[in-house]
Design a protein around this motif. Structure first.
Motif, PDB file in Angstrom:
ATOM      1  N   VAL A   5     -60.067  14.261 -25.912  1.00  0.00           N
ATOM      2  CA  VAL A   5     -59.619  12.882 -25.696  1.00  0.00           C
ATOM      3  C   VAL A   5     -58.973  12.815 -24.315  1.00  0.00           C
ATOM      4  O   VAL A   5     -58.057  13.590 -24.018  1.00  0.00           O
ATOM      5  CB  VAL A   5     -58.609  12.451 -26.781  1.00  0.00           C
ATOM      6  N   VAL A   6     -59.447  11.900 -23.494  1.00  0.00           N
ATOM      7  CA  VAL A   6     -58.951  11.782 -22.111  1.00  0.00           C
ATOM      8  C   VAL A   6     -58.379  10.387 -21.903  1.00  0.00           C
ATOM      9  O   VAL A   6     -59.064   9.383 -22.126  1.00  0.00           O
ATOM     10  CB  VAL A   6     -60.077  12.036 -21.087  1.00  0.00           C
ATOM     11  N   HIS A   7     -57.118  10.337 -21.504  1.00  0.00           N
ATOM     12  CA  HIS A   7     -56.466   9.053 -21.239  1.00  0.00           C
ATOM     13  C   HIS A   7     -55.333   9.292 -20.247  1.00  0.00           C
ATOM     14  O   HIS A   7     -54.637  10.303 -20.321  1.00  0.00           O
ATOM     15  CB  HIS A   7     -55.929   8.447 -22.535  1.00  0.00           C
ATOM     16  N   ARG A   8     -55.142   8.350 -19.361  1.00  0.00           N
ATOM     17  CA  ARG A   8     -54.122   8.510 -18.305  1.00  0.00           C
ATOM     18  C   ARG A   8     -52.724   8.679 -18.887  1.00  0.00           C
ATOM     19  O   ARG A   8     -51.903   9.435 -18.361  1.00  0.00           O
ATOM     20  CB  ARG A   8     -54.176   7.290 -17.372  1.00  0.00           C
ATOM     21  N   THR A  23     -52.136   8.195 -31.704  1.00  0.00           N
ATOM     22  CA  THR A  23     -52.393   7.986 -33.125  1.00  0.00           C
ATOM     23  C   THR A  23     -53.849   8.289 -33.468  1.00  0.00           C
ATOM     24  O   THR A  23     -54.148   8.911 -34.503  1.00  0.00           O
ATOM     25  CB  THR A  23     -52.049   6.542 -33.526  1.00  0.00           C
ATOM     26  N   ILE A  24     -54.764   7.865 -32.612  1.00  0.00           N
ATOM     27  CA  ILE A  24     -56.184   8.160 -32.834  1.00  0.00           C
ATOM     28  C   ILE A  24     -56.431   9.659 -32.787  1.00  0.00           C
ATOM     29  O   ILE A  24     -57.136  10.229 -33.631  1.00  0.00           O
ATOM     30  CB  ILE A  24     -57.045   7.426 -31.786  1.00  0.00           C
ATOM     31  N   ALA A  25     -55.842  10.343 -31.792  1.00  0.00           N
ATOM     32  CA  ALA A  25     -56.029  11.790 -31.668  1.00  0.00           C
ATOM     33  C   ALA A  25     -55.483  12.523 -32.890  1.00  0.00           C
ATOM     34  O   ALA A  25     -56.117  13.454 -33.404  1.00  0.00           O
ATOM     35  CB  ALA A  25     -55.356  12.296 -30.391  1.00  0.00           C
ATOM     36  N   ARG A  27     -55.203  11.342 -35.903  1.00  0.00           N
ATOM     37  CA  ARG A  27     -56.073  11.078 -37.048  1.00  0.00           C
ATOM     38  C   ARG A  27     -57.298  11.996 -37.013  1.00  0.00           C
ATOM     39  O   ARG A  27     -57.683  12.577 -38.039  1.00  0.00           O
ATOM     40  CB  ARG A  27     -56.514   9.616 -37.034  1.00  0.00           C
ATOM     41  N   LEU A  28     -57.902  12.162 -35.857  1.00  0.00           N
ATOM     42  CA  LEU A  28     -59.074  13.032 -35.762  1.00  0.00           C
ATOM     43  C   LEU A  28     -58.704  14.485 -36.044  1.00  0.00           C
ATOM     44  O   LEU A  28     -59.484  15.233 -36.640  1.00  0.00           O
ATOM     45  CB  LEU A  28     -59.714  12.884 -34.379  1.00  0.00           C
ATOM     46  N   HIS A  29     -57.500  14.870 -35.638  1.00  0.00           N
ATOM     47  CA  HIS A  29     -57.020  16.217 -35.952  1.00  0.00           C
ATOM     48  C   HIS A  29     -56.831  16.373 -37.466  1.00  0.00           C
ATOM     49  O   HIS A  29     -57.211  17.402 -38.044  1.00  0.00           O
ATOM     50  CB  HIS A  29     -55.711  16.483 -35.216  1.00  0.00           C
ATOM     51  N   GLN A  30     -56.273  15.353 -38.099  1.00  0.00           N
ATOM     52  CA  GLN A  30     -56.086  15.387 -39.550  1.00  0.00           C
ATOM     53  C   GLN A  30     -57.419  15.405 -40.293  1.00  0.00           C
ATOM     54  O   GLN A  30     -57.520  15.913 -41.408  1.00  0.00           O
ATOM     55  CB  GLN A  30     -55.255  14.178 -39.990  1.00  0.00           C
ATOM     56  N   ASP A  31     -58.467  14.874 -39.652  1.00  0.00           N
ATOM     57  CA  ASP A  31     -59.802  14.908 -40.250  1.00  0.00           C
ATOM     58  C   ASP A  31     -60.423  16.301 -40.205  1.00  0.00           C
ATOM     59  O   ASP A  31     -61.522  16.504 -40.733  1.00  0.00           O
ATOM     60  CB  ASP A  31     -60.735  13.928 -39.530  1.00  0.00           C
ATOM     61  N   SER A 383     -55.000  -3.505 -39.310  1.00  0.00           N
ATOM     62  CA  SER A 383     -54.105  -2.483 -39.841  1.00  0.00           C
ATOM     63  C   SER A 383     -54.589  -1.108 -39.390  1.00  0.00           C
ATOM     64  O   SER A 383     -55.793  -0.879 -39.186  1.00  0.00           O
ATOM     65  CB  SER A 383     -54.052  -2.545 -41.367  1.00  0.00           C
ATOM     66  N   ALA A 384     -53.652  -0.175 -39.226  1.00  0.00           N
ATOM     67  CA  ALA A 384     -54.009   1.168 -38.757  1.00  0.00           C
ATOM     68  C   ALA A 384     -55.002   1.834 -39.696  1.00  0.00           C
ATOM     69  O   ALA A 384     -55.928   2.519 -39.258  1.00  0.00           O
ATOM     70  CB  ALA A 384     -52.746   2.015 -38.616  1.00  0.00           C
ATOM     71  N   SER A 385     -54.830   1.627 -41.011  1.00  0.00           N
ATOM     72  CA  SER A 385     -55.728   2.276 -41.960  1.00  0.00           C
ATOM     73  C   SER A 385     -57.163   1.808 -41.784  1.00  0.00           C
ATOM     74  O   SER A 385     -58.109   2.608 -41.808  1.00  0.00           O
ATOM     75  CB  SER A 385     -55.262   2.004 -43.397  1.00  0.00           C
ATOM     76  N   VAL A 386     -57.352   0.512 -41.546  1.00  0.00           N
ATOM     77  CA  VAL A 386     -58.702  -0.031 -41.362  1.00  0.00           C
ATOM     78  C   VAL A 386     -59.328   0.501 -40.083  1.00  0.00           C
ATOM     79  O   VAL A 386     -60.471   0.974 -40.066  1.00  0.00           O
ATOM     80  CB  VAL A 386     -58.665  -1.572 -41.347  1.00  0.00           C
ATOM     81  N   VAL A 387     -58.574   0.443 -38.977  1.00  0.00           N
ATOM     82  CA  VAL A 387     -59.128   0.855 -37.685  1.00  0.00           C
ATOM     83  C   VAL A 387     -59.351   2.360 -37.629  1.00  0.00           C
ATOM     84  O   VAL A 387     -60.387   2.832 -37.138  1.00  0.00           O
ATOM     85  CB  VAL A 387     -58.198   0.398 -36.540  1.00  0.00           C
ATOM     86  N   LEU A 388     -58.423   3.145 -38.143  1.00  0.00           N
ATOM     87  CA  LEU A 388     -58.573   4.600 -38.098  1.00  0.00           C
ATOM     88  C   LEU A 388     -59.716   5.077 -38.990  1.00  0.00           C
ATOM     89  O   LEU A 388     -60.382   6.073 -38.677  1.00  0.00           O
ATOM     90  CB  LEU A 388     -57.262   5.277 -38.485  1.00  0.00           C
ATOM     91  N   ASP A 389     -59.956   4.386 -40.091  1.00  0.00           N
ATOM     92  CA  ASP A 389     -61.124   4.721 -40.906  1.00  0.00           C
ATOM     93  C   ASP A 389     -62.413   4.525 -40.112  1.00  0.00           C
ATOM     94  O   ASP A 389     -63.378   5.293 -40.253  1.00  0.00           O
ATOM     95  CB  ASP A 389     -61.162   3.853 -42.174  1.00  0.00           C
ATOM     96  N   LYS A 390     -62.434   3.505 -39.263  1.00  0.00           N
ATOM     97  CA  LYS A 390     -63.604   3.275 -38.410  1.00  0.00           C
ATOM     98  C   LYS A 390     -63.781   4.419 -37.420  1.00  0.00           C
ATOM     99  O   LYS A 390     -64.913   4.856 -37.149  1.00  0.00           O
ATOM    100  CB  LYS A 390     -63.458   1.951 -37.660  1.00  0.00           C
ATOM    101  N   TRP A 391     -62.658   4.916 -36.882  1.00  0.00           N
ATOM    102  CA  TRP A 391     -62.738   6.053 -35.957  1.00  0.00           C
ATOM    103  C   TRP A 391     -63.287   7.291 -36.671  1.00  0.00           C
ATOM    104  O   TRP A 391     -64.101   8.034 -36.121  1.00  0.00           O
ATOM    105  CB  TRP A 391     -61.355   6.336 -35.360  1.00  0.00           C
ATOM    106  N   THR A 392     -62.821   7.526 -37.880  1.00  0.00           N
ATOM    107  CA  THR A 392     -63.311   8.678 -38.640  1.00  0.00           C
ATOM    108  C   THR A 392     -64.821   8.594 -38.828  1.00  0.00           C
ATOM    109  O   THR A 392     -65.555   9.570 -38.594  1.00  0.00           O
ATOM    110  CB  THR A 392     -62.616   8.745 -40.005  1.00  0.00           C
ATOM    111  N   LYS A 393     -65.314   7.425 -39.240  1.00  0.00           N
ATOM    112  CA  LYS A 393     -66.752   7.256 -39.463  1.00  0.00           C
ATOM    113  C   LYS A 393     -67.530   7.377 -38.165  1.00  0.00           C
ATOM    114  O   LYS A 393     -68.621   7.973 -38.129  1.00  0.00           O
ATOM    115  CB  LYS A 393     -67.010   5.893 -40.116  1.00  0.00           C
TER     116      LYS A 393
END
Length: 402
Positions: A5-8, A23-25, A27-31, A383-393
């Motif tokens: 993950v790359v971000h300034r 938060t996204i990073a 979540r992916l780690h938790q996955d 909501s974080a749960s909705v958006v993070l589920d999209k990231w997981t998928k």
């Protein structure tokens, strides 16, 4: 999978996107993925002593690699140098580590996506391009990329990056339409992925930290966010000037930005009922929004085509209805109307905004139904749960195609 993950910016930087990306990073780690983060050292934190532990190379169970990037405010040359340094570091890291997925945002503009797409091309990784804003289009509006030759060069670079991405992520249909309108935009794989409300990191801070005094019979408005050149906040202060005789209408302005000093000066000239507050921690800002009656979203013309106002999520999370000064054809204006959580006013129409404020103060029957609609819209879209589920998928698609 191995994900980079790359971000300034990255937590504990106070920039809102820093908390979003952390938060996204996490979540992916938790996955179950191995997640590395390439970013700069924190430069702007609310509480350096409290956030000291997050400056290390391993926070939240991730491997965080921090570069010593220089401050950029008012230093355009250093902004370019930092972008090149971050980009070259990304290339080296990707070549030696061989990631399965590289996720880069549009910060730094254009070059961030270019180096990530080049690294993915060289290492045969999947590139996900998370466009929080669309560049160079935003830069043309702001004046940063107003030179036509420079703009065309940057547009060609970003076009190449977008064609490498699987997918390009944008916040709205308006942004997707802008990308589609590019000469080769029909070749882009574009998906919608909006942000969520900023997470609360420190639960020991309570809502009692917000000490603003108000009254039950007063219409309290809030604008929480950047006071910069894209917001058109002169319209808001002008409208408050027109209702200065209505002491039952007050406005809270919370945040920092290049236009703040001029706004304070304009407020003094009109003697309007506006109170300015400095930037506050997320917990305090949420408490302030929660106690307000309605939140303000302000944009200058055409910005809705290239960005989506993140303060929308902050308001809706707290059940706070919205007044948006934005084009009627924008997705935000249409969604507010259809879902019943806000009002839209044409850009620059100070008189119409002032008239709406007086109507809302005279009859508050709109408030409770709209608060419920705001909460419902938040849970449905942001909501974080909705958006993070999209990231997981989204990321899991790499497993299926590998």
């Amino acid at each position: 999978m191995r994900i980079l993950v790359v971000h300034r910016y990255y937590y504990p930087d106070q920039v809102p996107c820093a908390s979003i990306m952390s938060t996204i990073a996490r979540r992916l780690h938790q996955d179950g993925h191995q997640v590395d983060v390439l970013t700069g050292k924190p430069s702007r934190t609310i509480n350096p002593s409290r956030d000291k532990g997050a400056n290390s190379d391993g926070c939240d169970g991730l491997r965080v690699f921090r570069l010593n990037l220089q401050p950029e405010v008012g230093r355009p040359v250093w902004r370019i140098i930092n972008a090149l340094y971050l980009g070259l570091s990304l290339l080296v890291k990707a070549i030696f580590t061989r990631y399965d997925v590289i996720i880069s945002t549009s910060i730094p503009p254009v070059l961030g996506g270019f180096f990530a797409s080049l690294a993915a091309r060289l290492t045969r990784s999947r590139f996900i391009y998370y466009c929080m804003d669309l560049h160079p289009e935003v830069g043309r509006v702001s004046g940063d990329f107003s030179n036509p030759v420079l703009y065309r060069i940057l547009l060609r670079i970003d076009d190449w990056s977008c064609r490498q991405a699987r997918p390009v992520l944008v916040h709205s249909e308006d942004m997707r339409n802008t990308l589609r309108a590019r000469s080769r935009g029909n070749e882009y794989a574009i998906e919608l992925m909006n942000n969520f409300a900023l997470p609360t990191r420190h639960s020991n801070q309570s809502k009692t930290e917000w000490h603003h005094s108000s009254y039950n019979n007063r219409l309290t408005l809030i604008y929480a966010g950047n006071m910069g050149r894209f917001q058109g906040l002169e319209t808001l202060i002008g409208a408050m000037g027109l209702v200065a005789h209505r002491k039952d209408i007050e406005l809270i302005m919370m945040g920092e930005g290049g236009a703040k000093a001029d706004l304070i000066s304009l407020q003094k000239q009109t003697n309007s009922n506006v109170r300015f507050y400095d930037y506050q921690p997320v917990e305090v800002a949420k408490a302030a929004i929660n106690t307000a009656d309605i939140g303000l979203v302000m944009l200058t013309p055409d910005i809705y085509k290239y960005a989506y106002p993140s303060k929308t999520m902050a308001y809706l999370e707290q059940g706070c209805p919205i007044i948006a000064v934005i084009e009627e054809e924008s997705e935000l204006a249409r969604t507010m109307k259809s879902d019943g959580y806000g009002f839209s006013i044409p850009i620059g129409n100070t008189e119409a905004l002032a008239q709406l404020l007086m109507q809302l103060a005279d009859d508050m029957s709109w408030k409770e139904p709209m608060r419920q609609s705001a909460s419902t819209a938040f849970e449905r879209y942001f909501s974080a749960s909705v958006v993070l589920d999209k990231w997981t998928k989204l990321v899991d698609q790499s497993h299926q195609t590998s």
